[in-house]
Design a protein around this motif. Sequence first.
Motif, short mmCIF file in Angstrom:
data_model
loop_
_atom_site.label_atom_id
_atom_site.label_comp_id
_atom_site.label_asym_id
_atom_site.label_seq_id
_atom_site.Cartn_x
_atom_site.Cartn_y
_atom_site.Cartn_z
N PRO A 104 0.82 -1.22 0.00
CA PRO A 104 0.00 0.00 0.00
C PRO A 104 0.85 1.26 0.00
CG PRO A 104 0.12 -0.89 2.20
CD PRO A 104 0.87 -1.85 1.31
N TYR A 141 -11.36 -1.80 -3.54
CA TYR A 141 -10.33 -1.40 -4.48
C TYR A 141 -10.78 -1.65 -5.92
CZ TYR A 141 -6.96 -0.75 -0.76
OH TYR A 141 -6.30 -0.28 0.33
N ASN A 181 -10.13 4.71 0.80
CA ASN A 181 -9.38 4.55 2.04
C ASN A 181 -8.81 3.13 2.08
OD1 ASN A 181 -11.13 2.67 3.60
ND2 ASN A 181 -12.59 4.36 3.48
N TYR A 182 -7.99 2.87 3.08
CA TYR A 182 -7.27 1.60 3.12
C TYR A 182 -8.17 0.37 3.18
CZ TYR A 182 -8.32 1.04 8.04
OH TYR A 182 -8.97 0.87 9.22
N THR A 208 -6.80 1.20 -6.65
CA THR A 208 -7.02 2.36 -5.80
C THR A 208 -8.28 2.18 -4.97
OG1 THR A 208 -8.34 3.53 -7.46
CG2 THR A 208 -5.97 3.92 -7.49
N THR A 260 -5.84 5.77 -1.59
CA THR A 260 -4.87 4.75 -1.23
C THR A 260 -4.55 3.95 -2.48
OG1 THR A 260 -5.70 4.59 1.04
CG2 THR A 260 -4.44 2.72 0.20
N LEU A 296 -2.59 0.61 -4.13
CA LEU A 296 -2.14 -0.72 -3.77
C LEU A 296 -1.45 -1.34 -4.99
CD1 LEU A 296 -2.40 -2.68 -1.33
CD2 LEU A 296 -4.28 -3.73 -2.58
N HIS A 332 -0.24 5.01 1.15
CA HIS A 332 -1.32 5.81 1.70
C HIS A 332 -1.17 7.28 1.29
CE1 HIS A 332 -2.73 2.45 4.03
NE2 HIS A 332 -1.47 2.21 4.37
#
Length: 177
Positions: free
Chosen positions: A6, A51, A46-47, A43, A22, A24, A8
């Motif tokens: 990741p 995605y 948020n984490y 993407t 975020t 990845l 951030h």
Amino acid sequence: MTNPAPLHPRSGTVKTASGPTTILAYRDCPYNCSGAELINMATAANYAGPYARIHPAKPIFSEASEVPFIWADKYGNFHMLVHLFLPDAGFGDGPNVGRHAYARSWSGPWTFNKDTVACNTTFDFDDSPAIGKYRRERPNIFFSEDGEMRPLFLSTGLQEMDSPSSYSLIPPIGAGQ
């Protein structure tokens, strides 16, 4: 899809039209891992996700590689270290395992530098002769927190010849560290 790395949102370096994002980077095995292991990116707002792949139909570069580590430098350029699969790299096939890719934007286009070795399987120690390892992968860089993004340490996973076990080594980067 394995080996996620990741990135951030930090200081506004990772943005989309909808705001901070975020990123990845991950190993993508097309065709149920019967083909080459390739790097792709996704993407999320948020984490926790969800995605979405940024390049659903193709990887970000065509070189077979895995275990990416991604970062943005102090100028806003993006970089990635990977474990490369070539005849002189890969799993015990040679010492030249680490490569570098870079881009001006996290979404690419990415340039893959397969000619310059970012790290190899030989280690020099202050108190003993240099030793070679069977495999070195999972590169991670620890940077200074002073805004200069100076690389301080490189953490990697190592495996000895004829051993099923692996361990981590965290050598300093540069002189005087």
